[in-house]
Design a protein around this motif. Structure first.
Motif, PDB file in Angstrom:
ATOM      1  N   THR A  60       0.839  -1.203   0.000  1.00 29.69           N
ATOM      2  CA  THR A  60       0.000   0.000   0.000  1.00 29.69           C
ATOM      3  C   THR A  60       0.869   1.246   0.000  1.00 29.69           C
ATOM      4  OG1 THR A  60      -1.747  -1.185   1.182  1.00 29.69           O
ATOM      5  CG2 THR A  60      -1.844   1.215   1.222  1.00 29.69           C
ATOM      6  N   GLY A  61       1.904   1.253   0.822  1.00 33.07           N
ATOM      7  CA  GLY A  61       2.806   2.405   0.862  1.00 33.07           C
ATOM      8  C   GLY A  61       3.494   2.649  -0.462  1.00 33.07           C
ATOM      9  N   ILE A  62       3.970   1.589  -1.086  1.00 29.29           N
ATOM     10  CA  ILE A  62       4.632   1.720  -2.389  1.00 29.29           C
ATOM     11  C   ILE A  62       3.645   2.255  -3.426  1.00 29.29           C
ATOM     12  CG2 ILE A  62       5.618   0.389  -4.311  1.00 29.29           C
ATOM     13  CD1 ILE A  62       6.957  -1.390  -2.159  1.00 29.29           C
ATOM     14  N   GLY A  63       2.431   1.728  -3.417  1.00 29.98           N
ATOM     15  CA  GLY A  63       1.419   2.180  -4.378  1.00 29.98           C
ATOM     16  C   GLY A  63       1.057   3.643  -4.199  1.00 29.98           C
ATOM     17  N   VAL A  64       0.867   4.065  -2.951  1.00 28.74           N
ATOM     18  CA  VAL A  64       0.487   5.462  -2.684  1.00 28.74           C
ATOM     19  C   VAL A  64       1.621   6.411  -3.071  1.00 28.74           C
ATOM     20  CG1 VAL A  64      -0.034   7.099  -0.825  1.00 28.74           C
ATOM     21  CG2 VAL A  64      -1.232   4.913  -0.925  1.00 28.74           C
ATOM     22  N   VAL A  65       2.847   6.075  -2.682  1.00 35.17           N
ATOM     23  CA  VAL A  65       3.988   6.933  -3.039  1.00 35.17           C
ATOM     24  C   VAL A  65       4.147   6.986  -4.559  1.00 35.17           C
ATOM     25  CG1 VAL A  65       6.513   7.124  -2.925  1.00 35.17           C
ATOM     26  CG2 VAL A  65       5.195   6.662  -0.855  1.00 35.17           C
ATOM     27  N   GLY A  66       4.022   5.838  -5.215  1.00 37.10           N
ATOM     28  CA  GLY A  66       4.117   5.821  -6.681  1.00 37.10           C
ATOM     29  C   GLY A  66       3.036   6.656  -7.344  1.00 37.10           C
ATOM     30  N   ALA A  67       1.816   6.598  -6.828  1.00 38.07           N
ATOM     31  CA  ALA A  67       0.714   7.389  -7.394  1.00 38.07           C
ATOM     32  C   ALA A  67       0.974   8.881  -7.216  1.00 38.07           C
ATOM     33  CB  ALA A  67      -0.609   6.984  -6.749  1.00 38.07           C
ATOM     34  N   LEU A  68       1.442   9.263  -6.031  1.00 37.62           N
ATOM     35  CA  LEU A  68       1.718  10.686  -5.789  1.00 37.62           C
ATOM     36  C   LEU A  68       2.849  11.197  -6.680  1.00 37.62           C
ATOM     37  CD1 LEU A  68       1.431  10.787  -1.889  1.00 37.62           C
ATOM     38  CD2 LEU A  68      -0.194  11.714  -3.568  1.00 37.62           C
ATOM     39  N   LEU A  69       3.909  10.411  -6.800  1.00 38.68           N
ATOM     40  CA  LEU A  69       5.030  10.834  -7.644  1.00 38.68           C
ATOM     41  C   LEU A  69       4.627  10.906  -9.116  1.00 38.68           C
ATOM     42  CD1 LEU A  69       7.978   8.865  -6.006  1.00 38.68           C
ATOM     43  CD2 LEU A  69       7.542  11.328  -5.892  1.00 38.68           C
ATOM     44  N   SER A  70       3.887   9.925  -9.584  1.00 37.32           N
ATOM     45  CA  SER A  70       3.496   9.925 -10.999  1.00 37.32           C
ATOM     46  C   SER A  70       2.488  11.029 -11.286  1.00 37.32           C
ATOM     47  CB  SER A  70       2.955   8.558 -11.412  1.00 37.32           C
ATOM     48  OG  SER A  70       1.843   8.195 -10.634  1.00 37.32           O
ATOM     49  N   TRP A  71       1.650  11.379 -10.310  1.00 40.03           N
ATOM     50  CA  TRP A  71       0.703  12.496 -10.481  1.00 40.03           C
ATOM     51  C   TRP A  71       1.480  13.777 -10.776  1.00 40.03           C
ATOM     52  CZ3 TRP A  71      -4.686  12.761 -10.012  1.00 40.03           C
ATOM     53  CH2 TRP A  71      -5.223  14.040  -9.981  1.00 40.03           C
ATOM     54  N   GLY A  72       2.613  13.940 -10.108  1.00 43.94           N
ATOM     55  CA  GLY A  72       3.441  15.123 -10.295  1.00 43.94           C
ATOM     56  C   GLY A  72       4.035  15.241 -11.690  1.00 43.94           C
ATOM     57  N   TYR A  73       4.169  14.133 -12.402  1.00 40.21           N
ATOM     58  CA  TYR A  73       4.689  14.171 -13.770  1.00 40.21           C
ATOM     59  C   TYR A  73       3.632  14.587 -14.773  1.00 40.21           C
ATOM     60  CZ  TYR A  73       9.056  11.963 -12.431  1.00 40.21           C
ATOM     61  OH  TYR A  73      10.278  11.696 -11.875  1.00 40.21           O
ATOM     62  N   GLY A  74       2.377  14.566 -14.369  1.00 36.28           N
ATOM     63  CA  GLY A  74       1.287  14.920 -15.269  1.00 36.28           C
ATOM     64  C   GLY A  74       0.680  13.682 -15.894  1.00 36.28           C
ATOM     65  N   LEU A  75      -0.656  13.584 -15.798  1.00 31.07           N
ATOM     66  CA  LEU A  75      -1.335  12.396 -16.300  1.00 31.07           C
ATOM     67  C   LEU A  75      -1.746  12.520 -17.766  1.00 31.07           C
ATOM     68  CD1 LEU A  75      -3.597  11.546 -13.232  1.00 31.07           C
ATOM     69  CD2 LEU A  75      -1.286  10.768 -13.751  1.00 31.07           C
ATOM     70  N   GLY A  76      -2.046  13.728 -18.195  1.00 32.97           N
ATOM     71  CA  GLY A  76      -2.535  13.882 -19.568  1.00 32.97           C
ATOM     72  C   GLY A  76      -3.903  13.240 -19.714  1.00 32.97           C
ATOM     73  N   SER A  77      -4.172  12.670 -20.876  1.00 35.50           N
ATOM     74  CA  SER A  77      -5.442  11.984 -21.131  1.00 35.50           C
ATOM     75  C   SER A  77      -5.146  10.652 -21.816  1.00 35.50           C
ATOM     76  CB  SER A  77      -6.336  12.845 -22.025  1.00 35.50           C
ATOM     77  OG  SER A  77      -5.771  12.955 -23.326  1.00 35.50           O
ATOM     78  N   LEU A  78      -6.188   9.871 -22.049  1.00 37.37           N
ATOM     79  CA  LEU A  78      -5.967   8.600 -22.740  1.00 37.37           C
ATOM     80  C   LEU A  78      -5.536   8.814 -24.186  1.00 37.37           C
ATOM     81  CD1 LEU A  78      -8.856   6.352 -21.375  1.00 37.37           C
ATOM     82  CD2 LEU A  78      -6.426   6.255 -20.817  1.00 37.37           C
ATOM     83  N   HIS A  79      -5.996   9.906 -24.803  1.00 35.02           N
ATOM     84  CA  HIS A  79      -5.619  10.194 -26.189  1.00 35.02           C
ATOM     85  C   HIS A  79      -4.234  10.826 -26.288  1.00 35.02           C
ATOM     86  CE1 HIS A  79      -9.496   9.003 -27.693  1.00 35.02           C
ATOM     87  NE2 HIS A  79     -10.092   9.780 -26.795  1.00 35.02           N
ATOM     88  N   GLU A  80      -3.854  11.583 -25.259  1.00 36.91           N
ATOM     89  CA  GLU A  80      -2.524  12.183 -25.194  1.00 36.91           C
ATOM     90  C   GLU A  80      -1.970  11.961 -23.786  1.00 36.91           C
ATOM     91  OE1 GLU A  80      -2.008  16.121 -26.692  1.00 36.91           O
ATOM     92  OE2 GLU A  80      -3.667  15.877 -28.091  1.00 36.91           O
ATOM     93  N   PRO A  81      -1.491  10.734 -23.528  1.00 39.56           N
ATOM     94  CA  PRO A  81      -1.032  10.428 -22.168  1.00 39.56           C
ATOM     95  C   PRO A  81       0.206  11.228 -21.784  1.00 39.56           C
ATOM     96  CG  PRO A  81      -0.594   8.594 -23.653  1.00 39.56           C
ATOM     97  CD  PRO A  81      -1.361   9.608 -24.437  1.00 39.56           C
ATOM     98  N   GLY A  82       0.208  11.672 -20.541  1.00 46.73           N
ATOM     99  CA  GLY A  82       1.379  12.337 -19.994  1.00 46.73           C
ATOM    100  C   GLY A  82       2.366  11.291 -19.484  1.00 46.73           C
ATOM    101  N   PRO A  83       3.543  11.725 -19.095  1.00 42.82           N
ATOM    102  CA  PRO A  83       4.557  10.767 -18.633  1.00 42.82           C
ATOM    103  C   PRO A  83       4.172  10.038 -17.348  1.00 42.82           C
ATOM    104  CG  PRO A  83       5.319  13.019 -18.337  1.00 42.82           C
ATOM    105  CD  PRO A  83       4.036  13.096 -19.099  1.00 42.82           C
ATOM    106  N   GLY A  84       3.224  10.578 -16.593  1.00 46.82           N
ATOM    107  CA  GLY A  84       2.851   9.940 -15.343  1.00 46.82           C
ATOM    108  C   GLY A  84       1.632   9.049 -15.418  1.00 46.82           C
TER     109      GLY A  84
END
Length: 166
Positions: free
Chosen positions: A34-58
């Motif tokens: 759970t800790g790894i998943g939450v930290v990974g989600a927070l870090l990847s959110w910071g990279y930008g999610l974009g959209s399904l048609h134009e995905p961001g790096p996170g």
């Protein structure tokens, strides 16, 4: 005859297994996941999610991190009743060492380029974590770094920091 062979193989596999853990091991594993998943989600959110048609790096790291979190929470909820956990042994530290070496790789990458940290990562993982011979470690490490170099720079056109300009 086949029954005897099957029983013998099952007995050998049982001898090689680490000792069984209990509900505490299931709970600790679920909390770590759970800790790894939450930290990974927070870090990847910071990279930008974009959209399904134009995905961001996170986007995809975020999806994987959310999946890890959900599965870990499910394990936390139902894991105490499961009996298939294994006790932590010396080999339990290998994934943690692998994660630390990957973090070192990420820190070294912008400072030294791609080749040196990638080669060091391969050597550590193959020789020290995987127990390969020095000969196979050297051959596989050099071939892997060369393949990724060609794949990222020429096949995918991804600009990586690198020392060698071909």
């Amino acid at each position: 005859m086949l029954h005897e062979i099957g029983a013998e193989v099952a007995h050998e596999l049982e001898e090689d297994r680490p000792p069984q853990g209990g509900p505490l091991y299931q709970t600790v594993s679920a909390l770590i996941g759970t800790g790894i998943g939450v930290v990974g989600a927070l870090l990847s959110w910071g990279y930008g999610l974009g959209s399904l048609h134009e995905p961001g790096p996170g986007l995809w790291p975020f999806v994987v991190s959310v999946l890890i979190t959900v599965l870990s929470v499910v394990l936390l909820a139902v894991g105490r009743g499961l009996t298939d956990s294994e006790a932590f042994t010396r080999s339990s530290a290998l994934p943690a060492i692998g994660i630390v070496t990957f973090i070192v790789f990420a820190v070294m990458l912008p400072m030294t380029g791609f080749e040196i940290p990638a080669l060091l990562l391969c050597v550590v993982w193959l020789k020290f974590l995987g127990g390969e011979t020095w000969r196979s470690t050297a051959i596989i490490s050099v071939a892997t770094v060369a393949a990724f170099y060609v794949l990222f720079l020429y096949g995918l056109g991804i600009p990586l920091p690198h020392l060698i300009a071909l």
